[in-house]
Design an enzyme around this catalytic site. Structure first.
Site, PDB file in Angstrom:
ATOM      1  N   TYR A 135       0.807  -1.224   0.000  1.00 51.94           N
ATOM      2  CA  TYR A 135       0.000   0.000   0.000  1.00 51.94           C
ATOM      3  C   TYR A 135       0.839   1.274   0.000  1.00 51.94           C
ATOM      4  O   TYR A 135       0.284   2.364   0.015  1.00 51.94           O
ATOM      5  CB  TYR A 135      -0.942   0.001   1.209  1.00 51.94           C
ATOM      6  N   LYS A 207       3.642 -14.705   3.940  1.00 50.64           N
ATOM      7  CA  LYS A 207       3.923 -15.540   2.775  1.00 50.64           C
ATOM      8  C   LYS A 207       5.448 -15.564   2.674  1.00 50.64           C
ATOM      9  O   LYS A 207       6.023 -15.271   1.636  1.00 50.64           O
ATOM     10  CB  LYS A 207       3.247 -14.929   1.527  1.00 50.64           C
ATOM     11  N   ASP A 240      -2.349 -18.249   2.124  1.00 49.27           N
ATOM     12  CA  ASP A 240      -3.225 -19.135   1.347  1.00 49.27           C
ATOM     13  C   ASP A 240      -3.904 -20.138   2.283  1.00 49.27           C
ATOM     14  O   ASP A 240      -5.095 -20.412   2.183  1.00 49.27           O
ATOM     15  CB  ASP A 240      -2.475 -19.823   0.200  1.00 49.27           C
ATOM     16  N   ASP A 264      -6.322  -6.965   3.952  1.00 47.98           N
ATOM     17  CA  ASP A 264      -7.432  -6.482   3.128  1.00 47.98           C
ATOM     18  C   ASP A 264      -8.235  -7.667   2.609  1.00 47.98           C
ATOM     19  O   ASP A 264      -9.462  -7.708   2.703  1.00 47.98           O
ATOM     20  CB  ASP A 264      -6.870  -5.661   1.955  1.00 47.98           C
ATOM     21  N   ASP A 268     -12.320  -9.456   4.010  1.00 45.63           N
ATOM     22  CA  ASP A 268     -13.555  -9.602   3.226  1.00 45.63           C
ATOM     23  C   ASP A 268     -14.081 -11.032   3.390  1.00 45.63           C
ATOM     24  O   ASP A 268     -15.291 -11.252   3.517  1.00 45.63           O
ATOM     25  CB  ASP A 268     -13.325  -9.297   1.740  1.00 45.63           C
TER      26      ASP A 268
HETATM   27  C1  IPM Z   1     -10.678  -1.746   2.856  1.00 45.43           C
HETATM   28  C2  IPM Z   1     -10.855  -1.305   1.421  1.00 45.43           C
HETATM   29  C3  IPM Z   1      -9.749  -0.329   1.049  1.00 45.43           C
HETATM   30  C4  IPM Z   1      -8.419  -1.053   1.188  1.00 45.43           C
HETATM   31  C5  IPM Z   1      -9.901   0.304  -0.347  1.00 45.43           C
HETATM   32  C6  IPM Z   1     -11.249   0.965  -0.526  1.00 45.43           C
HETATM   33  C7  IPM Z   1      -8.797   1.272  -0.658  1.00 45.43           C
HETATM   34  O1  IPM Z   1     -10.909  -2.408   0.580  1.00 45.43           O
HETATM   35  O2  IPM Z   1     -10.731  -0.882   3.748  1.00 45.43           O
HETATM   36  O3  IPM Z   1     -10.505  -2.942   3.094  1.00 45.43           O
HETATM   37  O4  IPM Z   1      -7.935  -1.673   0.233  1.00 45.43           O
HETATM   38  O5  IPM Z   1      -7.848  -1.004   2.280  1.00 45.43           O
HETATM   39 MG    MG Z   2     -10.918  -4.266   1.606  1.00 47.30          MG
END
Ligand code: IPM
Ligand code: MG
Length: 372
Positions: A135, A207, A240, A264, A268
């Site tokens: 990042y 990793k 992984d 990140d 999710d």
């Molecule tokens: C998150 C989002 C952000 C990230 C994006 C929107 C830049 O996916 O907060 O997880 O990648 O950190």
């Molecule tokens: Mg995200």
């Protein structure tokens, strides 16, 4: 009295933050504190009108607050990446919000896609490093014989791949991940301290078998930090493999610490196993400065202003905000109220209900006031 900044942002952001503020105000009534909100107009509309993303003045003002309540950023009128990098990531970097805390918890009454798993099986926290790794924004994309880029690229790829970059490679791109000793140490220390307050179990994700420079350093620092916490049981997992275990055995996890990009991705996945993005909150923390609290989902522009977005992730993020201020009882009451409202069936369409954003907010605020 607390002074808190609020950034609704884009899409559904303003409506969910507005509902979240009402719930936190209700918590204040019950637990005897006041919140003075200051709204900031930051987001796509302002960008389109003036070209401004996050300005020096915004930052100087925001730094005066201990906490920022943040909705979401992203708008179809703006090329993807501009608002995300120029506002959200800029806030994380400039305020040095090095801890991204993401609880993964299945609330009673919520359906998880994992067959047979119950609330007691899904209850852990991901501590995502929030300022380094892939990042940092160092990279480039170039064609043919661009000399300065070529020198860097040769070094990067090194001759072991014997890539003749620049002569026959038509186009090349690279991006660098950066881990620093201090960057790893501070977030891992935060994770160890958190593990000490929970089940004393910490799993580090990396990793290091492939990206052995960056994650080799991450791992070395983890082993050193672990020596300062002999009571905490530690383990390494490759990223992984961790995706596999999140699905198969989420009950193994208590605190997970991870570099930025893997964090990140796996959060999710975490959001889905806890019932969906509409339920997943996040905290961006600088323990010594201003911190920021947000749902982990985006701005869902197509639902903007329709009163259909699930406000629970944002309300839960508000609970993390209260916790951060030291209002632990109020924070717990907000989560209890979310649970109660789910139990009463007052939920939005994504959770199988018929309530609107505001109705869910009113119901949760009511539960907070009543204390049940
Ligand atoms: C998150 C989002 C952000 C990230 C994006 C929107 C830049 O996916 O907060 O997880 O990648 O950190
Ligand atoms: Mg995200």
């Amino acid at each position: 009295m607390y002074k808190i900044a609020a950034i609704g942002g884009d899409g559904i952001g303003p409506e969910i933050v507005s509902v979240g503020k009402n719930v936190l105000d209700a918590a204040g009534e019950r637990f005897n504190f006041d919140i003075e909100w200051t709204d900031f107009d930051i987001g796509a509309d302002r960008y389109l009108a003036s070209g401004e993303l996050l300005t020096e003045e915004d930052l100087a003002e925001l730094k005066k607050f201990r906490a920022i309540y943040f909705g979401a950023i992203g708008d179809p009128r703006v090329k993807p990446g501009i608002l995300e990098k120029g506002i959200l990531l800029a806030l994380r970097f400039h305020l040095d919000l090095y801890v991204n805390l993401r609880p993964i918890r299945l609330l009673p009454g919520i359906v998880t896609p994992l067959a047979g798993k119950k609330p007691e099986d899904i209850d852990f926290i991901v501590v995502r490093e929030n300022t380094e790794d892939f990042y940092v924004g160092i990279g480039s994309r170039f064609r043919g014989h661009q000399k300065t880029e070529l020198t860097v690229a040769r070094e990067l790829y090194s001759l072991k791949f014997s890539l003749d970059i620049g002569s026959d490679a038509e186009e090349t791109a690279y991006q660098i991940g950066v881990i620093t000793r201090e960057g790893a140490r501070r977030v891992q220390t935060y994770a160890f301290d958190l593990a000490m307050r929970r089940r004393k179990k910490l799993i580090s994700v990396d990793k290091a078998n492939v990206l052995s420079d960056v994650y080799g350093l991450w791992r070395d620092v983890f082993m050193e930090t672990a020596r300062r916490y002999p009571q905490v049981a530690t383990e390494f997992t490759f990223v992984d493999a961790v995706t596999m275990w999140f699905v198969k055995n989420p009950e193994w996890f208590d605190v997970v610490v991870t570099p930025n990009m893997f964090g990140d991705i796996i959060t999710d996945l975490g959001a889905m196993i806890q019932g969906g993005l509409g339920l997943a909150p996040g905290a961006n923390i600088n323990p010594a400065g201003t911190s920021m609290f947000e749902p982990i989902h985006g701005s869902a522009p197509k639902y903007k202003g329709m009163n259909v977005a699930n406000p629970i992730a944002t309300i839960w993020a508000g609970s993390l905000l209260l916790d951060h201020l030291g209002e632990h009882e109020a924070a717990a009451a907000v989560v209890a109220a979310i649970e109660k409202s789910i139990g009463d069936g007052v939920v939005t369409k994504d959770l199988g209900g018929t309530a609107g954003t505001r109705e869910v907010g009113t119901s949760i605020a009511g539960c907070v006031r009543k204390g049940g």
